[in-house]
Motif scaffolding. Structure first.
Motif, PDB file in Angstrom:
ATOM      1  N   ALA A 178      15.472  -8.179 -21.825  1.00  0.00           N
ATOM      2  CA  ALA A 178      15.310  -8.507 -20.398  1.00  0.00           C
ATOM      3  C   ALA A 178      16.190  -7.588 -19.552  1.00  0.00           C
ATOM      4  O   ALA A 178      15.764  -7.076 -18.504  1.00  0.00           O
ATOM      5  N   ALA A 179      17.422  -7.359 -20.021  1.00  0.00           N
ATOM      6  CA  ALA A 179      18.328  -6.464 -19.289  1.00  0.00           C
ATOM      7  C   ALA A 179      17.785  -5.036 -19.298  1.00  0.00           C
ATOM      8  O   ALA A 179      17.875  -4.311 -18.292  1.00  0.00           O
ATOM      9  N   GLY A 180      17.204  -4.634 -20.430  1.00  0.00           N
ATOM     10  CA  GLY A 180      16.631  -3.285 -20.539  1.00  0.00           C
ATOM     11  C   GLY A 180      15.451  -3.093 -19.596  1.00  0.00           C
ATOM     12  O   GLY A 180      15.326  -2.050 -18.947  1.00  0.00           O
ATOM     13  N   ILE A 181      14.594  -4.098 -19.507  1.00  0.00           N
ATOM     14  CA  ILE A 181      13.445  -4.016 -18.595  1.00  0.00           C
ATOM     15  C   ILE A 181      13.942  -3.938 -17.151  1.00  0.00           C
ATOM     16  O   ILE A 181      13.449  -3.141 -16.345  1.00  0.00           O
ATOM     17  N   ALA A 182      14.956  -4.758 -16.846  1.00  0.00           N
ATOM     18  CA  ALA A 182      15.495  -4.755 -15.481  1.00  0.00           C
ATOM     19  C   ALA A 182      16.056  -3.375 -15.133  1.00  0.00           C
ATOM     20  O   ALA A 182      15.852  -2.862 -14.023  1.00  0.00           O
ATOM     21  N   GLU A 183      16.748  -2.768 -16.094  1.00  0.00           N
ATOM     22  CA  GLU A 183      17.333  -1.448 -15.852  1.00  0.00           C
ATOM     23  C   GLU A 183      16.233  -0.399 -15.650  1.00  0.00           C
ATOM     24  O   GLU A 183      16.284   0.409 -14.715  1.00  0.00           O
ATOM     25  N   ALA A 184      15.226  -0.408 -16.523  1.00  0.00           N
ATOM     26  CA  ALA A 184      14.134   0.565 -16.390  1.00  0.00           C
ATOM     27  C   ALA A 184      13.417   0.374 -15.055  1.00  0.00           C
ATOM     28  O   ALA A 184      13.090   1.343 -14.360  1.00  0.00           O
ATOM     29  N   THR A 185      13.186  -0.878 -14.683  1.00  0.00           N
ATOM     30  CA  THR A 185      12.508  -1.158 -13.415  1.00  0.00           C
ATOM     31  C   THR A 185      13.329  -0.617 -12.248  1.00  0.00           C
ATOM     32  O   THR A 185      12.791   0.061 -11.363  1.00  0.00           O
ATOM     33  N   ALA A 186      14.628  -0.896 -12.265  1.00  0.00           N
ATOM     34  CA  ALA A 186      15.488  -0.458 -11.163  1.00  0.00           C
ATOM     35  C   ALA A 186      15.510   1.067 -11.055  1.00  0.00           C
ATOM     36  O   ALA A 186      15.472   1.622  -9.951  1.00  0.00           O
ATOM     37  N   GLN A 187      15.551   1.753 -12.184  1.00  0.00           N
ATOM     38  CA  GLN A 187      15.622   3.219 -12.137  1.00  0.00           C
ATOM     39  C   GLN A 187      14.298   3.822 -11.688  1.00  0.00           C
ATOM     40  O   GLN A 187      14.279   4.801 -10.942  1.00  0.00           O
ATOM     41  N   PHE A 188      13.188   3.257 -12.129  1.00  0.00           N
ATOM     42  CA  PHE A 188      11.901   3.754 -11.622  1.00  0.00           C
ATOM     43  C   PHE A 188      11.782   3.483 -10.121  1.00  0.00           C
ATOM     44  O   PHE A 188      11.334   4.339  -9.362  1.00  0.00           O
ATOM     45  N   GLU A 189      12.176   2.275  -9.704  1.00  0.00           N
ATOM     46  CA  GLU A 189      12.118   1.955  -8.268  1.00  0.00           C
ATOM     47  C   GLU A 189      12.905   2.985  -7.468  1.00  0.00           C
ATOM     48  O   GLU A 189      12.476   3.412  -6.397  1.00  0.00           O
ATOM     49  N   ALA A 190      14.056   3.377  -7.999  1.00  0.00           N
ATOM     50  CA  ALA A 190      14.925   4.325  -7.294  1.00  0.00           C
ATOM     51  C   ALA A 190      14.467   5.775  -7.481  1.00  0.00           C
ATOM     52  O   ALA A 190      15.106   6.693  -6.984  1.00  0.00           O
ATOM     53  N   MET A 191      13.365   5.977  -8.194  1.00  0.00           N
ATOM     54  CA  MET A 191      12.859   7.319  -8.506  1.00  0.00           C
ATOM     55  C   MET A 191      13.906   8.157  -9.248  1.00  0.00           C
ATOM     56  O   MET A 191      13.997   9.366  -9.061  1.00  0.00           O
ATOM     57  N   GLU A 192      14.699   7.481 -10.075  1.00  0.00           N
ATOM     58  CA  GLU A 192      15.659   8.183 -10.924  1.00  0.00           C
ATOM     59  C   GLU A 192      15.005   8.328 -12.294  1.00  0.00           C
ATOM     60  O   GLU A 192      15.176   7.487 -13.176  1.00  0.00           O
TER      61      GLU A 192
ATOM     62  N   ARG B  31       0.866  -1.180   0.000  1.00  0.00           N
ATOM     63  CA  ARG B  31       0.000   0.000   0.000  1.00  0.00           C
ATOM     64  C   ARG B  31       0.897   1.222   0.000  1.00  0.00           C
ATOM     65  O   ARG B  31       1.733   1.386   0.889  1.00  0.00           O
ATOM     66  N   ILE B  32       0.709   2.068  -1.004  1.00  0.00           N
ATOM     67  CA  ILE B  32       1.611   3.207  -1.178  1.00  0.00           C
ATOM     68  C   ILE B  32       0.814   4.504  -1.223  1.00  0.00           C
ATOM     69  O   ILE B  32      -0.087   4.671  -2.056  1.00  0.00           O
ATOM     70  N   LEU B  33       1.157   5.399  -0.319  1.00  0.00           N
ATOM     71  CA  LEU B  33       0.542   6.731  -0.276  1.00  0.00           C
ATOM     72  C   LEU B  33       1.508   7.720  -0.922  1.00  0.00           C
ATOM     73  O   LEU B  33       2.680   7.766  -0.550  1.00  0.00           O
ATOM     74  N   ILE B  34       1.004   8.456  -1.912  1.00  0.00           N
ATOM     75  CA  ILE B  34       1.853   9.419  -2.622  1.00  0.00           C
ATOM     76  C   ILE B  34       1.211  10.798  -2.532  1.00  0.00           C
ATOM     77  O   ILE B  34       0.010  10.949  -2.765  1.00  0.00           O
ATOM     78  N   THR B  35       2.016  11.798  -2.173  1.00  0.00           N
ATOM     79  CA  THR B  35       1.519  13.171  -2.249  1.00  0.00           C
ATOM     80  C   THR B  35       2.524  13.997  -3.040  1.00  0.00           C
ATOM     81  O   THR B  35       3.722  13.745  -2.999  1.00  0.00           O
ATOM     82  N   SER B  36       2.017  14.973  -3.785  1.00  0.00           N
ATOM     83  CA  SER B  36       2.916  15.955  -4.399  1.00  0.00           C
ATOM     84  C   SER B  36       2.581  17.307  -3.789  1.00  0.00           C
ATOM     85  O   SER B  36       1.438  17.562  -3.417  1.00  0.00           O
TER      86      SER B  36
ATOM     87  N   PHE C 203       3.521   4.024 -12.353  1.00  0.00           N
ATOM     88  CA  PHE C 203       4.468   2.905 -12.346  1.00  0.00           C
ATOM     89  C   PHE C 203       4.071   1.886 -11.281  1.00  0.00           C
ATOM     90  O   PHE C 203       4.005   0.680 -11.529  1.00  0.00           O
ATOM     91  N   LYS C 204       3.791   2.392 -10.071  1.00  0.00           N
ATOM     92  CA  LYS C 204       3.460   1.485  -8.964  1.00  0.00           C
ATOM     93  C   LYS C 204       2.114   0.800  -9.185  1.00  0.00           C
ATOM     94  O   LYS C 204       1.950  -0.373  -8.865  1.00  0.00           O
ATOM     95  N   ARG C 205       1.150   1.535  -9.723  1.00  0.00           N
ATOM     96  CA  ARG C 205      -0.140   0.895 -10.034  1.00  0.00           C
ATOM     97  C   ARG C 205       0.046  -0.195 -11.079  1.00  0.00           C
ATOM     98  O   ARG C 205      -0.569  -1.255 -11.004  1.00  0.00           O
TER      99      ARG C 205
END
Ligand SMILES: [Zn+2]
Length: 567
Positions: A434-448, A3-8, A35-37
């Motif tokens: 597969a490597a590209g998806i992993a990289e995109a996932t990691a960067q979104f996870e890190a909010m980069e 469960r993720i609460l996001i505010t801007s 992304f999270k949804r």
């Protein structure tokens, strides 16, 4: 699933927001919420208009409206602009709504019960002709530092220094212009931040998920030493200062300071959402009522960090009640307009409604995500916007999608072709993707976000390189099966690109997916087969042009209309 609460950070009510506001909080919050949804998490993205304070009163007066009418209208305008930009907040509330009134009173009472509120006598500017005290921007005069003659009571626009209204030389009322000004004693409430500084510091120490920029700003303020902060103002518009449900004696003409009530609206807006949709809000905010497992993420520009890492936490921690506090905080630098600043008050730059008159939302969403003010300040220029749009969106992504879908239409009856078997070329592609998806996932996870955009673009390039090598149009003449494999793989890449692009470009993602008959926009899981998931025989149909190139003549026109290098 989490469960993720996001505010801007709450956009201020005094007019529609410019692209800098969008790039520095609301857009990245939306991209991350999407992304999270798309990963299947339960996301609650909350935003609201920040409606109190002197600028709201002054803007309403300038518009010839009473402040409530003004705020009603501006709220609707901002809400509509956000929705047109695809901002997917679950609720867009108002800090002037009843839940925020109740909660703000509640926090003031809790703080007072804990000995953290004190009445103090202040020396304030009083306008005899206006029969009122003049807080913040209601008083103007000559700056004591740089002699600028139109410095405001809270800040000098010329030298940028923060001011106290009594600092001004030769002050006058910005309401009436009157110079019949006195300094009078008046009582205000103070939040005794000095008393809880150690608890705030300990709390900041314990935050592990904050971005470095946010943490360094928090420590800078703590190291400079907190001061006890006035949390009331002499204004009519705002949340009244009550005691036991009645106007607090001596404070009948005062309201809480906008910076005291605005962040409380994160909770208030959640309550508005709950009331509107028959949901519960306390399990998002109260640790004793189910919020223990909530991950709370805030997005904001760097100017707001001190308020979110020190001032608002002082309210929450000082209440000594088990409220949810921010787990991860992502702060952005400034997006500049050429060399200078975007400015709402001076109407400099491009505003959200104007932007959509020029191009659809996704063009802006991509540019502001991929080239946003993340690690450092960034400058928006028409020339760069043109160049990145044409290269990334038209040449790389749009061209890939149109080329392969059109070829399937002309040579394979407009369906995902059957036949043939993947070979070494497809095996290599699967590995790279597969490597590209992993990289995109990691960067979104890190909010980069910039790095995530780089990763997305890299997958599009892989697709183009594959088509170049597989060349199904050449193979078609000699080996239809081989050509079918190339086309089928290419069409599956289209479906994949739609899923990967969806958080940043939700409108285009739907069109891209639809062009290969797909509707799945969920985020691809690591290791899942993505190159052969479309049913064979499924209809495909090229969309109208996905992304149009920005022509030089448009850049010239927009520069003429909005200003450019010389602005
Ligand atoms: Zn100055």
């Amino acid at each position: 699933m989490a469960r993720i609460l996001i505010t801007s950070a709450l956009p201020y009510i005094n007019g529609i927001k410019h692209l800098g506001n969008l790039a520095g909080s609301m857009l990245p919050a939306d991209v991350w919420a999407r992304f999270k949804r798309s990963q299947g998490h339960e996301v609650l993205y909350i935003c609201a208009t920040d409606e109190h304070g002197t600028p709201a009163e002054l803007a309403a007066a300038a518009a010839g409206q009473d402040v409530r009418t003004y705020c009603d209208e501006q709220h609707q305008i901002q809400k509509a602009a956000g929705e047109a930009f695809g901002l997917s907040y679950d609720h867009f509330g108002r800090s002037s709504n009843p839940p925020n009134h109740r909660l703000t009173q509640h926090f003031a009472e809790a703080l007072e019960a804990n000995g953290l509120i004190e009445e103090r006598v202040d020396r304030m500017i009083y306008s005899v002709d206006d029969a009122r005290f003049l807080p913040d921007r209601y008083v103007e005069g000559t700056c004591p530092h740089c002699a600028y003659p139109k410095a405001r009571g809270d800040q000098c626009d010329n030298c940028g220094r923060l001011l106290d209204p009594t600092d001004l030389i030769d002050p006058y009322s910005s309401v009436s212009g009157s110079r019949n000004i006195e300094v009078r004693d008046t009582r205000h409430l103070y939040l005794l931040q000095t008393k809880i500084e150690p608890q705030i510091r300990a709390w900041v120490d314990g935050r592990t998920g904050w971005q470095p920029l946010a943490k360094s700003i928090a420590y800078k303020h703590l190291d400079e030493g907190l001061i006890d902060r006035g949390i009331t103002r002499d204004l009519a518009w705002g949340i009244p200062v009550l005691k036991d449900g009645f106007p607090r004696p001596g404070m009948e003409d005062k309201v809480f300071y906008v910076w005291f009530d605005a962040p409380v609206e994160y909770i208030g807006a959640t309550q508005e959402w709950a009331e509107k949709h028959g949901k519960t809000w306390r399990d998002w905010w109260r640790l004793d009522e189910g919020a223990e497992d909530v991950r709370y993420v805030q997005f904001m520009g760097k100017d707001n960090v001190a308020f979110h890492t020190v001032s608002f936490p002082a309210t929450i921690i000082g209440s000594d009640e088990p409220w949810k506090t921010v787990d991860q905080l992502k702060a952005f630098n400034w997006l500049n307009w050429y060399g200078g600043k975007f400015s709402t008050s001076q109407k400099r730059g491009v505003f959200m409604d104007q932007a959509l008159e020029l191009l659809p939302a996704d063009y802006w969403r991509w540019h502001l995500t991929a080239y946003g003010p993340e690690g450092s300040d960034a400058a928006f220029t028409w020339e760069q916007f043109q160049s990145t749009t044409n290269k990334d969106l038209a040449d790389v992504l749009g061209n890939f999608v149109n080329r392969i879908v059109k070829f399937a239409e002309s040579k394979f009856d407009g369906v995902v072709p059957d036949g043939g078997a993947p070979g070494p070329m497809e095996a290599k592609l699967a590995e790279d993707i597969a490597a590209g998806i992993a990289e995109a996932t990691a960067q979104f996870e890190a909010m980069e976000f910039r790095k995530a955009a780089v990763a997305l673009r890299a997958t599009w390039v892989l697709g183009n390189e594959y088509l170049q090598e597989a060349a199904p149009w050449t193979a078609f003449k000699t080996d239809v099966e081989r050509s079918a494999v190339g086309v089928r793989t290419g069409l599956n890449l289209v479906a994949l690109f739609a899923r990967l692009a969806a958080p940043v470009m939700p409108f285009s993602a739907e069109k891209i997916a639809a062009s290969v008959g797909a509707t799945d926009l969920s985020w691809p899981e690591a290791g899942a087969d993505v190159l052969d998931v479309l049913p064979r025989g499924q209809k495909v149909a090229a969309a109208d042009v996905l992304f149009r190139k920005i022509e030089d003549v448009q850049v010239a026109e927009w520069t003429e209309r909005f200003g450019g290098a010389e602005a």
